[in-house]
Design a protein around this motif. Sequence first.
Motif, PDB file in Angstrom:
ATOM      1  N   PRO A 303      48.887  43.745  46.662  1.00 18.50           N
ATOM      2  CA  PRO A 303      48.154  42.478  46.680  1.00 18.50           C
ATOM      3  C   PRO A 303      48.585  41.510  47.775  1.00 18.50           C
ATOM      4  CG  PRO A 303      48.668  43.087  44.421  1.00 18.50           C
ATOM      5  CD  PRO A 303      49.375  44.077  45.299  1.00 18.50           C
ATOM      6  N   ASP A 352      42.618  42.130  33.167  1.00 21.90           N
ATOM      7  CA  ASP A 352      42.565  41.398  34.421  1.00 21.90           C
ATOM      8  C   ASP A 352      43.958  41.299  35.030  1.00 21.90           C
ATOM      9  OD1 ASP A 352      41.136  39.805  36.388  1.00 21.90           O
ATOM     10  OD2 ASP A 352      42.203  38.076  35.575  1.00 21.90           O
ATOM     11  N   LYS A 356      45.220  42.783  38.555  1.00 18.79           N
ATOM     12  CA  LYS A 356      45.717  41.874  39.592  1.00 18.79           C
ATOM     13  C   LYS A 356      47.082  42.309  40.107  1.00 18.79           C
ATOM     14  CE  LYS A 356      43.164  37.646  38.498  1.00 18.79           C
ATOM     15  NZ  LYS A 356      43.225  36.305  37.868  1.00 18.79           N
ATOM     16  N   GLY A 360      43.859  43.675  42.124  1.00 19.13           N
ATOM     17  CA  GLY A 360      42.654  43.009  41.658  1.00 19.13           C
ATOM     18  C   GLY A 360      41.416  43.860  41.861  1.00 19.13           C
ATOM     19  N   GLN A 361      40.350  43.246  42.353  1.00 19.54           N
ATOM     20  CA  GLN A 361      39.092  43.967  42.545  1.00 19.54           C
ATOM     21  C   GLN A 361      39.238  45.140  43.499  1.00 19.54           C
ATOM     22  OE1 GLN A 361      36.041  41.243  43.753  1.00 19.54           O
ATOM     23  NE2 GLN A 361      35.827  40.341  41.716  1.00 19.54           N
TER      24      GLN A 361
END
Length: 568
Positions: A303, A352, A356, A360-361
């Motif tokens: 991330p 979620d 994350k 994340g996405q």
Amino acid sequence: MALVAGGCTRTTDSGGGGEEKKTKTQTGSISYEAADNQGPAAAVNGATRGGTVTVMQVSDFEHLDPARNYVNVQQVTGGLLYRSLNGYKENGSGQLLLVGDLATDPGKDVDGDCKVWEFTLRDGVKYEDGSPVTSRDVAYGIGRSFAPSLNEGPHYIQQWLYPGGVYNATYKGPYDGGKPVPDGITTPDDRTIRFTFPQPHCDMPYAAALPTSAPVPAGKDTRDQYDLRPFSSGPYKVKSYQRDVALELERNPNWDPKTDPLRTAYPDGFRFTFGLESAQIAERLVADAPADQASISWVDVPPAVLPRTTSGGVAERVVKGPTQYTWVLNINTQRVTDLNIRKALNYAVDKDAVLKAVGGQAAGSPATTLMSPTTAGFKTYDVFHAPINGDKAKVAELLAGQRPKLVLAHSNIELRTQQAEALRKNLTDMGFDIVMKPIENSSYYDEIGRKNNPYDLYIGGWGSDWPTGSTIIPPLYDGREIVAEGNNNLSYLNEPAVSAEIDRIRKLPAAEQDAGWTALDEKIMREYVPVVPCYYDAAYELRGSKIGNAFLSDAYGILQANTIYVKQ
């Protein structure tokens, strides 16, 4: 195609990635066309021969022995060293073509009933010492895969030869006085191997694409040390291997490209470096210094580095997209026997936060099912309808005053430690006492695959081995296949009703089986709750600027290695 049409189950140490959210059922076909099955592999436009590809990894492989090889990064690496009977042609289009690899074609259904399968080996395939690969070597390689000490790999062929229970209950391989070849396998001559199964198995061409069918000459078998030095039948051989530090591959001078329809082998060699942090790998690939320009990694961008990969010259070097894997929080049902606690975990997990922690996405999308949306016949369902961040009131209702103490095991690499810590905080807030236990990444699946492991919860990823749920539900949830070590059923679910339904579905016409697996997927979650589905995986990997023909393998969910090259 369900998972990768061909070939891997558990996923590697990375999280995932890929902002493209469109999920598709993978497509694939089996080709007997001569042009598809003949070598050499199609040339890549603009490709040049030479150079060394560096593969930067967080940790070493658990296994390279073909009998034990069942993780995607290991299978892609193993495919550089040895060849299975069949394999997959890919070009980045999303379509997989199953063809003969060692074999001249994907196999002959001798009697038209899928019980007897015959494969003819290509003429001229040689090992690294120049000796010929024979059908006896393939048979012996399968035979040794029955050994209890080498049981971490796929078990399809073994179970089909000896149906009705644990795959090695009757035959335990050639060691300690055992027969060199299992019942049901014959080798009429040096180039022919025949499989005779008690029951029909029309999926045999797919099973023959797994490392199980790679040849192992008996004279080169070093048993549990074979991980360190598989004897090459592929384009590369082991030059040196220092565990946890580096693996170097160099050309096998006796590999003949005319015999190989899958591999171009443009690079002179591959160097795998281990022990790097995921952020360190990503930073180096973003920077693209001259020393790293011929590098790739199968570790997804963490991330913290993701914002630096979305523009300029870096964005064009991202390899991303949905994969066939579903990541779940496995619940050890031998230890967590209270069904309400297992249900409570499904209401408690903050999906979620889990996502994350690994991107994340970019890492994927929240899951509610056991099978991936890429699986043929997939239908979505949601047993619990829990909010993505969890439902604390429902958890309290199910726990009814209890505060369960659970041991959460995790791989000790940075990304998985962060993910486990996010889970610990989340589950603690929801009413559980969580004790974290790190495991060396290079032995993670070995440790949680021990039947009597001391852990209650652990995250794992799985994708199908070919286009149906038959390579997801039975390997993961058929309790009859639980053994002392090397388990894929990591929730240790052992329900006779599930096993009986597996047997029933297997006997259905092929056109009806997809619906059967989809229904059983939901039944398992609704009635037994062996896992918490967390997310459907996506890959988000970086390559150096001198790596050519880089695309995501639909067969393995990571950057492919068979046809990449180093730009000169």
